[in-house]
Motif scaffolding. Structure first.
Motif, PDB file in Angstrom:
ATOM      1  N   UNK A 109       6.086  -5.275  -5.502  1.00  0.00           N
ATOM      2  CA  UNK A 109       6.002  -3.843  -5.237  1.00  0.00           C
ATOM      3  C   UNK A 109       5.317  -3.521  -3.921  1.00  0.00           C
ATOM      4  N   UNK A 110       4.414  -4.389  -3.464  1.00  0.00           N
ATOM      5  CA  UNK A 110       3.638  -4.072  -2.255  1.00  0.00           C
ATOM      6  C   UNK A 110       4.043  -4.876  -1.026  1.00  0.00           C
TER       7      UNK A 110
ATOM      8  N   UNK B 101      -1.718   1.265   0.596  1.00  0.00           N
ATOM      9  CA  UNK B 101      -1.424   1.764  -0.742  1.00  0.00           C
ATOM     10  C   UNK B 101      -2.636   1.726  -1.643  1.00  0.00           C
ATOM     11  N   UNK B 102      -2.378   1.929  -2.926  1.00  0.00           N
ATOM     12  CA  UNK B 102      -3.427   1.948  -3.947  1.00  0.00           C
ATOM     13  C   UNK B 102      -3.169   0.814  -4.931  1.00  0.00           C
TER      14      UNK B 102
ATOM     15  N   UNK C  22      -0.385  -2.917  -9.533  1.00  0.00           N
ATOM     16  CA  UNK C  22       0.380  -1.848  -8.921  1.00  0.00           C
ATOM     17  C   UNK C  22       0.461  -0.627  -9.829  1.00  0.00           C
ATOM     18  N   UNK C  23       0.541  -0.846 -11.137  1.00  0.00           N
ATOM     19  CA  UNK C  23       0.659   0.295 -12.050  1.00  0.00           C
ATOM     20  C   UNK C  23      -0.220   0.137 -13.295  1.00  0.00           C
ATOM     21  N   UNK C  24      -0.368   1.235 -13.986  1.00  0.00           N
ATOM     22  CA  UNK C  24      -1.254   1.305 -15.153  1.00  0.00           C
ATOM     23  C   UNK C  24      -0.778   0.408 -16.295  1.00  0.00           C
TER      24      UNK C  24
ATOM     25  N   UNK D 153      -0.126   7.409 -10.631  1.00  0.00           N
ATOM     26  CA  UNK D 153      -0.785   6.948  -9.401  1.00  0.00           C
ATOM     27  C   UNK D 153      -0.055   5.728  -8.877  1.00  0.00           C
ATOM     28  N   UNK D 154       0.887   5.934  -7.980  1.00  0.00           N
ATOM     29  CA  UNK D 154       1.654   4.827  -7.424  1.00  0.00           C
ATOM     30  C   UNK D 154       1.704   4.914  -5.919  1.00  0.00           C
ATOM     31  N   UNK D 155       2.339   3.927  -5.317  1.00  0.00           N
ATOM     32  CA  UNK D 155       2.286   3.772  -3.875  1.00  0.00           C
ATOM     33  C   UNK D 155       3.396   4.451  -3.110  1.00  0.00           C
ATOM     34  N   UNK D 156       4.548   4.697  -3.725  1.00  0.00           N
ATOM     35  CA  UNK D 156       5.678   5.168  -2.947  1.00  0.00           C
ATOM     36  C   UNK D 156       6.416   6.304  -3.629  1.00  0.00           C
ATOM     37  N   UNK D 157       7.181   7.007  -2.830  1.00  0.00           N
ATOM     38  CA  UNK D 157       8.042   8.071  -3.355  1.00  0.00           C
ATOM     39  C   UNK D 157       9.084   7.461  -4.286  1.00  0.00           C
ATOM     40  N   UNK D 158       9.590   6.275  -3.920  1.00  0.00           N
ATOM     41  CA  UNK D 158      10.590   5.607  -4.752  1.00  0.00           C
ATOM     42  C   UNK D 158      10.030   5.290  -6.135  1.00  0.00           C
TER      43      UNK D 158
END
Length: 195
Positions: free
Chosen positions: A37-38, A44-45, A63-65, A145-150
């Motif tokens: 993902x990164x 990013x977060x 990357x995600x919860x 809470x994610x890193x991208x619009x996608x």
């Protein structure tokens, strides 16, 4: 406890990332899922979990919860350490692990390096009740809470009831077309037309 870190990815590898924020570089252990993902992001977060041992304090990044929640559940199982949990999350997505546990599919868990029959049975025994019906649904939907619009578009499509693989393929097609779909609404509309 450090909940998350937002910053610049100074160094990335499939197992490790250095995230710089405010002049401080944090070393985070990550799974292949997070790396995928990164890998193309400059910043990013990452959600974090600080694992404290006698000989080290190790920071894990997610990357995600859903991935973080599954990691915490897995390390709560006797005999499953942080390294094994990370290996599991590198081999399977959180929702796949959840599905295998809820279905009692020991063979699927045994296919992961480092997980034998007894470990797979223990994981199923200890986590099946915890995952339950409601828990499975929350693990299938990534954090806002994610890193991208996608990623936000993907979460929206999953929330609408579209299967994750189909939603991912549609978003990939939209982004490959590169037709100037920069905001989340445009991406979702175009993805829905493809589906």
């Amino acid at each position: 406890m450090i909940a998350f870190i937002r910053g610049n990815f100074v160094y990335k590898s499939p197992a490790l990332v250095h995230l710089e924020t405010g002049g401080v570089g944090y070393e985070l252990q990550i799974s292949l899922h997070t790396y995928s993902r990164i890998q193309h992001l400059d910043s990013g977060i990452l959600l974090t979990y600080l694992h404290i041992r006698e000989d080290a304090h190790i920071l894990y990044g997610f990357f995600d919860k859903a991935e973080k929640e599954m990691f915490i559940l897995l390390i709560g199982v006797s005999g499953v350490g942080a390294s094994t949990a990370r290996m599991m999350l590198s081999s399977m997505r959180p929702e796949e692990i959840s599905g295998a546990i809820l279905q009692g599919n020991t063979r699927q868990l045994e296919s992961i390096k480092g997980i034998g029959k007894k470990s797979a049975e223990r994981i199923i025994l200890e986590l099946r009740d915890k995952l339950g019906k409601g828990r499975e649904e929350t693990l299938n939907i990534s954090s806002i809470t994610n890193n991208t619009v996608e990623q936000d578009a993907l979460n929206a499509l999953i929330t609408l009831g579209i299967a994750r693989p189909a939603a991912e393929n549609a978003i990939k097609k939209v982004t490959k077309e590169g037709s100037g779909a920069e905001n989340i609404e445009e991406i979702i509309k175009k993805a829905l037309k493809i589906l």
